[in-house]
Design an enzyme around this catalytic site. Structure first.
Site, PDB file in Angstrom:
ATOM      1  CE  LYS A  56      -2.635   2.308  22.127  1.00 57.91           C
ATOM      2  NZ  LYS A  56      -3.584   2.496  21.193  1.00 57.91           N
TER       3      LYS A  56
ATOM      4  CE  LYS B 260       1.877   8.899  17.453  1.00 57.67           C
ATOM      5  NZ  LYS B 260       1.468   7.606  17.300  1.00 57.67           N
TER       6      LYS B 260
ATOM      7  CE  LYS C  94      -5.699  18.590  22.257  1.00 60.66           C
ATOM      8  NZ  LYS C  94      -6.947  18.291  22.072  1.00 60.66           N
TER       9      LYS C  94
END
Ligand code: SF4
Length: 328
Positions: A111, A190, A193
């Site tokens: 991240k 994966k 959204k």
């Protein structure tokens, strides 16, 4: 009976990846254990987010959880920021957490790479996770493989705190998901959204079909006559989450013998999904129309969670030697 803790980010409406990967298991667990389920809004702010949308997404997530069958009479369901002890214990735990361990976490490295300026909150994310679990002295944490490293660190934090201040926190263990991971409809990444490769749990039957129709299947089935391998097909993985056992047997047999085409197979899946999801969709609509009821349920959950968390914090503060507030 073990105490279970699990959290989910307030990403708005649930999608079938969330449901099959985690929430279906939560619904089961609440019948077997003492469960504490949390919408982790404090975790969500470690990534870029929209303040104007956060509250609504948090409530929407709660609506979703209640609609799929999380029962507040069985499990505690609450919003993380409604129980301030999470942030307090987080701070106390940072003082026993080795910086090197935090920097070594794969998720942090992934991240952090994607952000221009890395906030300290992202580094401390696993400490807040440890606080979430240890506050309730939970011993079982349902996780996917990608969370195992954080769970190991959580255990290490508990050990270090206990060694310094006396045994208070049990070391939680992982309940590793055995479900095969559902990929996005593209069959590549994966389900997420932000990648636009999901089906929302409460979408209409028409919308479900529109999204399912072009979904990736076993690439070996180039034409209708080519047999396929259901174990290499993401559509079959979704079948496993929604279709009854006899349908699954039929699907696998039809696939292996090229008895039908992928579109026929997806039709059957769409029917299974609609049969499971239609009642949930109705419940979600009723809950969404009554936000005050949802907020009341969350407030009751926060009160129950706060009672346990408050008890743990009193003991943690005492052992760490803080001067009690007068009258506290
Ligand atoms: S028939 Fe069904 S299981 Fe087989 S490849 Fe096509 S979609 Fe997948």
């Amino acid at each position: 009976m073990a105490r279970v803790f699990s959290g989910i980010q307030p990403s708005g409406e649930l999608h079938i990846g969330n449901y099959l990967g985690a929430i279906q298991n939560w619904v089961r667990l609440q019948h077997e254990h003492d469960c504490v389920f949390c919408v982790v809004d404090l975790h969500a702010i470690t990534q870029p987010f929209e303040p104007d949308a956060l509250a609504e997404r948090t409530r929407q997530m709660a609506v979703g959880l209640l609609a799929v069958g999380i029962d507040p009479a069985r499990a505690i369901l609450f919003v993380q920021s409604h129980v301030p002890e999470h942030t307090e214990l987080n701070w106390l735990l940072t003082t026993v957490t080795p910086l090197g361990e935090l920097e070594r976490q794969t998720q942090f490295k992934d991240k952090a790479q994607r952000q221009e300026s890395v906030p300290a909150g992202l580094l401390n994310y696993p400490v807040l996770q440890a606080a979430d679990v240890l506050l309730y002295k939970a011993t079982l944490v349902p996780v996917g493989e990608d969370q195992l490293q954080h769970l190991e660190l959580m255990r290490e934090i508990a050990r270090r705190w206990n060694a310094r201040f006396g045994d208070l926190f049990p070391e939680p263990r992982a309940q590793l998901s055995t479900a095969k991971r559902v990929l996005g409809l593209d069959g590549q990444a994966k389900m997420s959204k932000s990648l636009g490769n999901t089906i929302g749990l409460f979408e209409s039957p028409e919308a479900i079909w529109e999204k399912l129709r072009p979904a990736a299947t076993d690439p070996a089935r180039k034409t209708r006559k080519d047999p396929g391998d259901p174990d290499k097909c993401n559509v079959y993985t979704i079948h496993r989450g929604f279709s009854p056992p006899d349908t699954l047997t039929h699907v696998a047999q039809q696939c292996r013998t090229a008895g039908w085409g992928c579109l026929d197979c997806k039709r059957v899946l769409a029917d299974s999904m609609v049969a499971t999801l239609a009642p949930m969709r109705e419940r979600a609509a009723a809950l969404a129309a009554d936000p005050a009821r949802v907020d009341r349920t969350l407030a009751e959950g926060a009160a129950r969670a706060g009672a346990v968390a408050g008890e743990t914090m009193r003991e943690a503060r005492r052992r760490m030697g803080f001067l009690p507030a007068a009258g506290g």
